[in-house]
Design a protein around this motif. Structure first.
Motif, short mmCIF file in Angstrom:
data_model
loop_
_atom_site.label_atom_id
_atom_site.label_comp_id
_atom_site.label_asym_id
_atom_site.label_seq_id
_atom_site.Cartn_x
_atom_site.Cartn_y
_atom_site.Cartn_z
N PHE A 53 37.58 33.72 29.95
CA PHE A 53 37.64 34.18 31.34
C PHE A 53 36.82 33.33 32.30
O PHE A 53 36.62 33.70 33.45
CB PHE A 53 37.14 35.63 31.41
CG PHE A 53 37.87 36.55 30.47
CD1 PHE A 53 39.23 36.77 30.60
CD2 PHE A 53 37.19 37.17 29.44
CE1 PHE A 53 39.90 37.60 29.72
CE2 PHE A 53 37.85 38.01 28.56
CZ PHE A 53 39.21 38.23 28.70
N SER A 54 36.34 32.18 31.84
CA SER A 54 35.41 31.39 32.65
C SER A 54 36.03 30.79 33.90
O SER A 54 35.32 30.53 34.87
CB SER A 54 34.79 30.28 31.80
OG SER A 54 35.79 29.39 31.35
N MET A 55 37.32 30.58 33.92
CA MET A 55 37.95 29.92 35.07
C MET A 55 38.63 30.89 36.03
O MET A 55 38.97 30.50 37.14
CB MET A 55 38.98 28.89 34.59
CG MET A 55 38.36 27.76 33.82
SD MET A 55 37.16 26.88 34.84
CE MET A 55 36.72 25.56 33.75
N ASN A 56 38.83 32.14 35.63
CA ASN A 56 39.56 33.05 36.52
C ASN A 56 38.87 34.38 36.74
O ASN A 56 39.49 35.33 37.18
CB ASN A 56 40.99 33.27 36.00
CG ASN A 56 41.01 33.85 34.60
OD1 ASN A 56 39.98 34.06 33.99
ND2 ASN A 56 42.21 34.11 34.11
N HIS A 57 37.60 34.49 36.39
CA HIS A 57 36.83 35.72 36.61
C HIS A 57 35.45 35.36 37.15
O HIS A 57 34.94 34.26 36.92
CB HIS A 57 36.62 36.48 35.29
CG HIS A 57 37.85 37.17 34.80
ND1 HIS A 57 38.89 36.51 34.21
CD2 HIS A 57 38.19 38.48 34.82
CE1 HIS A 57 39.82 37.39 33.87
NE2 HIS A 57 39.43 38.59 34.22
N TYR A 58 34.84 36.31 37.83
CA TYR A 58 33.44 36.13 38.22
C TYR A 58 32.57 36.19 36.98
O TYR A 58 32.86 36.94 36.05
CB TYR A 58 33.00 37.21 39.21
CG TYR A 58 33.59 37.05 40.57
CD1 TYR A 58 33.18 36.01 41.40
CD2 TYR A 58 34.55 37.93 41.04
CE1 TYR A 58 33.73 35.85 42.67
CE2 TYR A 58 35.11 37.78 42.29
CZ TYR A 58 34.69 36.74 43.10
OH TYR A 58 35.24 36.58 44.34
#
Length: 114
Positions: A53-58
């Motif tokens: 989720f590192s590229m599309n989540h806070y």
């Protein structure tokens, strides 16, 4: 003529933050970056997220930012504590510049595994 990728695996390799294209930082280099953040008067903050989720989540904040922190060892200990609590997560250190209201520095200290 179609575009040809001459950069090897550049497009398939996930890179993170400013130092993402360099080899992993040594412990001494991480300490130097923490010292720089503190010397600038920036507020250190620690964040973590699972690699999926590192590229599309806070990213989730680890505790509150360390307002007024001047002890390099305390920041380093909290980075280690976050990594121990979330060993499969990316853990990054951010230096918040209170004057400009933005991030003065941000880099991944520990990379998690997918």
């Amino acid at each position: 003529m179609p575009f040809q990728n001459t950069m090897g695996d550049y497009q398939t390799r996930q890179t993170l933050e400013t130092f993402g294209f360099l080899p992993p930082l040594t412990q001494e280099e991480v300490f130097d970056q923490i010292a720089y953040i503190i010397a600038q008067g920036w507020t250190p903050g620690i964040e973590h997220v699972h690699p999926d989720f590192s590229m599309n989540h806070y990213w989730t904040m680890w505790k509150l930012p360390f307002f007024g922190e001047v002890n390099l060892d305390h920041v380093a200990a909290e980075l280690e504590a976050c990594h121990r609590a979330y060993p499969d997560h990316h853990v990054r250190l951010t230096g918040y510049d209170n004057y400009t209201q933005c991030q003065g520095a941000s880099f991944v200290v520990f990379e998690g595994r997918r």
